[in-house]
Scaffold this active site. Structure first.
Site, PDB file in Angstrom:
ATOM      1  CE  LYS A  90      13.846  21.092  -3.073  1.00 55.53           C
ATOM      2  NZ  LYS A  90      13.285  21.463  -1.777  1.00 55.53           N
TER       3      LYS A  90
HETATM    4  C1  PLP Z   1      14.438  15.541  -2.054  1.00 53.79           C
HETATM    5  C2  PLP Z   1      13.056  16.122  -2.045  1.00 53.79           C
HETATM    6  N1  PLP Z   1      12.027  15.354  -2.439  1.00 53.79           N
HETATM    7  C3  PLP Z   1      10.763  15.841  -2.456  1.00 53.79           C
HETATM    8  C4  PLP Z   1      10.477  17.142  -2.089  1.00 53.79           C
HETATM    9  C5  PLP Z   1       9.054  17.621  -2.116  1.00 53.79           C
HETATM   10  O1  PLP Z   1       8.899  18.758  -2.897  1.00 53.79           O
HETATM   11  P1  PLP Z   1       7.719  19.815  -2.567  1.00 53.79           P
HETATM   12  O2  PLP Z   1       8.094  20.499  -1.285  1.00 53.79           O
HETATM   13  O3  PLP Z   1       7.703  20.728  -3.723  1.00 53.79           O
HETATM   14  O4  PLP Z   1       6.470  19.020  -2.429  1.00 53.79           O
HETATM   15  C6  PLP Z   1      11.532  17.980  -1.701  1.00 53.79           C
HETATM   16  C7  PLP Z   1      11.300  19.391  -1.336  1.00 53.79           C
HETATM   17  O5  PLP Z   1      11.115  19.783  -0.241  1.00 53.79           O
HETATM   18  C8  PLP Z   1      12.839  17.452  -1.655  1.00 53.79           C
HETATM   19  O6  PLP Z   1      13.877  18.210  -1.276  1.00 53.79           O
END
Ligand code: PLP
Length: 400
Positions: free
Chosen positions: A191
């Site tokens: 990210k």
């Molecule tokens: C659109 C979206 N939603 C939710 C997530 C979940 O985030 P995390 O991986 O930090 O739990 C991600 C990341 O992978 C994402 O790209």
């Protein structure tokens, strides 16, 4: 980075001061629930303009906290676009709600006014929340979605994992909270800013923020008590050890180690967003130059050109059938040339688990996006020449 170095589709940029910030925490007093978490929350408030932000252990945890803070559960339906990461829908299910998938625009993968309304209609009532996902960093039209939601009493949680540092058409930073109840960001290494793991939810609502703080810490209350007899000593003074269970909840806390890295990265947010935009512009220029060679067989997923996009992904849309090579072949061929690509995402309505639960859903926009999308390398550490190398490789593949 030498010419032949492997280019992943995304990569963190960690610098000496980021490492220093983590080392400082390691030699300090708090490894968790300390000042580094508060500093990260302050950095998010400053960057987004939101009055409150709550750090937690991942983006998925942030979604779960958001849904729970809104009180979503049994009997509630939550509209989620089909093109998103698993967690957007999984966490609504784990909160007890029913997930209704919305279609997306086939060229941008964004939920639209029409696809939101179609999902509400398909749900047949009880839609309690919607989760617009700012795919690739491009903002969903929040005014349009917000108007429909407001008229129908639907709460809004923005999944802004891709959109930290962006601004909407009115130049408001993503996460400010003017058009939604809550906005969730992830600190996963691909990210815009990396914390290793982590998530942050921003909101303008102090009650939602307070509820999320309790829920991220085992449902433990230290400031409000139901049982005054246990909470206080005979002289009326508060017992210093005392805490109460508000409701059974989770350990979704972020460590100070992760928070320190993410806070250090936040100081570079502007630089990272600008560099991503430069790289995206270079892709756009090269694709425009090669338009006659590509002849519609491959193009970049278009920019909506609304506000400022914090380009998290640079997606190309391939007409694989016309090219005569399928996506797996193209991915492998690019990999052999040292170029990593990825698919964002396999639409959730096509996942066997969701198909078994929800049956088959006809979402032609999501299917069309999925048939053509391929995410190309895009991260701040890339050089201009790396973009040229990717586009040259695509040119060779598409031409022959
Ligand atoms: C659109 C979206 N939603 C939710 C997530 C979940 O985030 P995390 O991986 O930090 O739990 C991600 C990341 O992978 C994402 O790209």
């Amino acid at each position: 980075m030498p010419d032949e170095a492997f280019l992943p589709y995304g990569r963190h940029t960690i610098e000496a001061d980021d490492i220093g910030a983590v080392v400082d925490v390691l030699s300090g007093e708090y490894l968790t629930t300390g000042p580094a978490v508060e500093a990260l929350e302050a950095a998010f408030c400053e960057a987004t303009g939101a009055p409150h932000s709550v750090a937690c252990s991942s983006g998925a945890a942030g979604l779960h906290l958001s849904y729970l803070a809104l009180g979503l559960g049994r009997g509630d339906k939550v509209v989620v676009p089909s093109v998103t990461f698993l967690a957007t829908a999984s966490m609504a299910h784990l909160a007890g709600a029913e997930v209704i998938f919305a279609d997306v625009d086939p060229d941008t993968a964004l939920m639209t006014e029409d696809t939101f309304e179609a999902a509400i209609w398909r749900a047949g009532g009880n839609v309690a929340a919607v989760v617009p996902v700012h795919m690739c960093g491009q903002m969903v039209d929040m005014d349009a979605i917000g108007l429909i939601a407001q008229n129908s009493g639907i709460r809004i949680v923005e999944d802004a994992c891709h959109a930290l540092g962006g601004r909407d058409a009115k130049d408001c930073p993503t996460g400010q909270g003017s058009t939604s109840d809550l906005t969730m960001f992830s600190l996963h290494p691909v990210k815009t800013v990396a914390g290793g793991e982590g998530g942050v939810v921003t909101t303008a609502d102090p009650d939602l923020a307070a509820r999320m703080r309790t829920l991220r810490n085992h449902g433990m209350m230290r400031d409000r008590f139901l049982d005054a007899t246990q909470a206080t000593a005979a002289d009326g003074a508060e017992n210093p050890w005392y805490y109460e269970l508000a409701e059974p909840a989770f350990n979704y806390r972020l460590s100070d180690i992760h928070a320190a890295l993410a806070t250090s990265q936040m100081s570079k947010l502007e630089r990272f967003v600008v560099r991503r935009a430069e790289l995206r512009a270079r892709y756009e220029g090269l694709f425009a130059e090669r338009a006659s060679v590509f002849n519609g067989r491959v193009r970049l997923a278009p920019s909506t050109a609304k506000g400022r996009t914090s380009w998290h992904l640079c997606v190309a849309l391939f007409e694989f059938e016309v090219i005569g090579k399928d996506r797996a072949y193209v991915m492998r061929a690019l990999r052999e040339l040292g170029i990593g690509t990825q698919v964002h995402y396999l639409p959730l309505h096509r996942q066997p688990w969701w198909r078994q639960r929800n049956g088959n859903t006809y979402l032609p926009g999501a299917d069309s996006w999925y048939a053509r999308c391929l995410s190309l390398p895009l991260f701040p550490g890339m050089r201009d020449e790396d973009v040229d190398r990717v586009v040259d490789a695509i040119t060779a593949l598409v031409r022959f």
